[in-house]
Design a protein around this motif. Structure first.
Motif, PDB file in Angstrom:
ATOM      1  N   THR A 141       0.701  -1.489  -0.013  1.00 48.46           N
ATOM      2  CA  THR A 141      -0.032  -0.196  -0.666  1.00 48.46           C
ATOM      3  C   THR A 141       1.188   1.141  -0.076  1.00 48.46           C
ATOM      4  OG1 THR A 141      -1.787  -1.198   0.585  1.00 48.46           O
ATOM      5  CG2 THR A 141      -1.915   1.315   1.367  1.00 48.46           C
ATOM      6  N   VAL A 142       2.242   1.525   1.280  1.00 50.82           N
ATOM      7  CA  VAL A 142       3.527   1.876   1.340  1.00 50.82           C
ATOM      8  C   VAL A 142       4.189   2.726  -0.437  1.00 50.82           C
ATOM      9  CG1 VAL A 142       4.812   3.660   2.001  1.00 50.82           C
ATOM     10  CG2 VAL A 142       3.181   3.133   3.331  1.00 50.82           C
ATOM     11  N   SER A 143       3.951   1.453  -0.873  1.00 53.66           N
ATOM     12  CA  SER A 143       5.283   1.275  -1.817  1.00 53.66           C
ATOM     13  C   SER A 143       4.174   1.723  -3.013  1.00 53.66           C
ATOM     14  CB  SER A 143       4.974   0.189  -2.689  1.00 53.66           C
ATOM     15  OG  SER A 143       6.256  -0.486  -1.869  1.00 53.66           O
ATOM     16  N   ASP A 144       2.532   1.677  -3.493  1.00 57.24           N
ATOM     17  CA  ASP A 144       1.812   2.288  -4.958  1.00 57.24           C
ATOM     18  C   ASP A 144       1.147   2.872  -3.825  1.00 57.24           C
ATOM     19  OD1 ASP A 144       2.693  -0.573  -5.493  1.00 57.24           O
ATOM     20  OD2 ASP A 144       1.088  -1.267  -5.345  1.00 57.24           O
ATOM     21  N   ARG A 145       1.584   3.886  -3.816  1.00 55.33           N
ATOM     22  CA  ARG A 145       0.274   4.735  -2.816  1.00 55.33           C
ATOM     23  C   ARG A 145       1.027   6.219  -4.083  1.00 55.33           C
ATOM     24  NH1 ARG A 145       5.223   6.092  -0.164  1.00 55.33           N
ATOM     25  NH2 ARG A 145       5.533   7.987  -0.033  1.00 55.33           N
ATOM     26  N   GLY A 182       1.729  11.763  -3.899  1.00 50.64           N
ATOM     27  CA  GLY A 182       1.549  13.163  -3.351  1.00 50.64           C
ATOM     28  C   GLY A 182       0.781  12.737  -2.533  1.00 50.64           C
ATOM     29  N   SER A 183       0.805  11.498  -2.083  1.00 42.73           N
ATOM     30  CA  SER A 183      -0.195  10.806  -0.834  1.00 42.73           C
ATOM     31  C   SER A 183       0.809  10.575   0.182  1.00 42.73           C
ATOM     32  CB  SER A 183      -1.141   9.749  -0.845  1.00 42.73           C
ATOM     33  OG  SER A 183      -1.845   8.708  -0.426  1.00 42.73           O
ATOM     34  N   SER A 184       0.735  10.335   1.764  1.00 44.18           N
ATOM     35  CA  SER A 184       1.749  10.357   2.765  1.00 44.18           C
ATOM     36  C   SER A 184       1.182   8.649   2.804  1.00 44.18           C
ATOM     37  CB  SER A 184       1.332  10.937   3.551  1.00 44.18           C
ATOM     38  OG  SER A 184       0.357  10.909   4.312  1.00 44.18           O
ATOM     39  N   PRO A 185       2.382   8.475   3.469  1.00 49.89           N
ATOM     40  CA  PRO A 185       2.126   7.088   4.111  1.00 49.89           C
ATOM     41  C   PRO A 185       0.940   6.287   4.357  1.00 49.89           C
ATOM     42  CG  PRO A 185       4.244   7.408   4.130  1.00 49.89           C
ATOM     43  CD  PRO A 185       3.472   8.372   3.721  1.00 49.89           C
ATOM     44  N   LEU A 186       0.592   7.462   5.452  1.00 49.86           N
ATOM     45  CA  LEU A 186      -0.148   7.530   6.693  1.00 49.86           C
ATOM     46  C   LEU A 186      -2.166   7.624   5.899  1.00 49.86           C
ATOM     47  CD1 LEU A 186       1.028   8.766   9.635  1.00 49.86           C
ATOM     48  CD2 LEU A 186       0.884   5.938   9.023  1.00 49.86           C
ATOM     49  N   ASP A 187      -1.622   8.438   4.909  1.00 53.23           N
ATOM     50  CA  ASP A 187      -3.107   8.770   4.110  1.00 53.23           C
ATOM     51  C   ASP A 187      -3.267   7.612   3.233  1.00 53.23           C
ATOM     52  OD1 ASP A 187      -3.869  11.481   4.965  1.00 53.23           O
ATOM     53  OD2 ASP A 187      -2.485  12.256   3.600  1.00 53.23           O
ATOM     54  N   ALA A 188      -2.587   6.740   2.742  1.00 57.27           N
ATOM     55  CA  ALA A 188      -2.601   5.740   1.449  1.00 57.27           C
ATOM     56  C   ALA A 188      -3.166   4.250   2.854  1.00 57.27           C
ATOM     57  CB  ALA A 188      -1.024   4.945   1.188  1.00 57.27           C
ATOM     58  N   LEU A 189      -2.406   4.309   3.890  1.00 56.01           N
ATOM     59  CA  LEU A 189      -2.924   3.047   4.671  1.00 56.01           C
ATOM     60  C   LEU A 189      -4.131   3.330   5.294  1.00 56.01           C
ATOM     61  CD1 LEU A 189       0.469   3.029   6.637  1.00 56.01           C
ATOM     62  CD2 LEU A 189      -0.215   1.416   5.312  1.00 56.01           C
TER      63      LEU A 189
END
Length: 212
Positions: A76-80, A83-90
């Motif tokens: 999820t983090v790799s494919d975000r 402009g999206s943060s890791p926490l937003d993506a998760l």
């Protein structure tokens, strides 16, 4: 003439799924401890040797269903999106799972899923094996965070990954408890979304506003 690699992979995947489907069906009907490996192999129409090729232990026949999700936070983090943060993506990924009633979110109230979860929770050996997959999720997420969002402070990615995986697990457990208490997935859904929002707010801002 040899088989095409893609064909072999598909055959292997079908065999794996057949074994796991047979095991799940037997476990749910008779209980995890009451079913033997020989019985599962016969039901899947494979040899015992083939069964162990795909699933090294009886526990893996159950917990293997979680294996595909072990690196889901990392993916999820790799494919975000850019402009999206890791926490937003998760966070968005978890909300999407809630909307789809993904069993990983704990918001799947279909009887087979509830029976499967109860079986896992009733066997200490299954819970111990599940911890291995959770540890893998933490490790792969930490590695991904370290690569995509390097921190000048060593160990930050590992600490973040542990907190994120713990939050995801806790949210799912809370949803399962609500369903076990009699709520439907539809009834729990608004509360599950709200709980996820609070949890990710804590991840984003820390605990200073709560316990400092």
């Amino acid at each position: 003439m040899t088989d095409h690699p893609g064909l072999r992979q598909r055959q292997a995947q079908r065999t794996r799924e057949a074994i796991q489907d047979a095991a799940t069906r037997l476990f749910l009907a008779a209980g995890f401890h009451a079913v033997g490996v020989d019985e599962i192999a016969a039901a899947a129409e494979v040899s015992k040797r083939t069964l162990f090729k795909y699933f090294p232990s009886k526990e893996d026949l159950v917990i293997g269903a979680f294996a595909d999700h072990a690196d889901e936070p990392a993916r999820t983090v790799s494919d975000r999106a850019a402009g999206s943060s890791p926490l937003d993506a998760l966070h968005n990924h978890f909300l999407d799972g809630l909307a789809r009633r993904d069993p990983v979110t704990g918001l799947d109230d279909r009887p087979p899923t509830l029976a499967f979860v109860n079986m896992v929770l009733s066997a200490p050996s299954l819970q111990s094996r599940l911890l291995l997959y959770q540890n893998k999720a933490e490790q792969t997420l930490a590695e991904t965070l370290d690569k995509t969002c390097p921190s000048p402070v060593e160990g930050t990615a590992r600490l973040a990954a542990c907190q994120i995986v713990a939050i995801l697990r806790t949210l799912a457990e809370d949803n399962r408890r609500c369903l076990a208490a009699g709520a439907t997935a539809q009834e729990r859904y608004p509360g599950a979304v709200e709980a996820a929002g609070r949890a990710f707010a804590v991840l984003r801002h820390g605990l200073a506003d709560h316990y400092d």
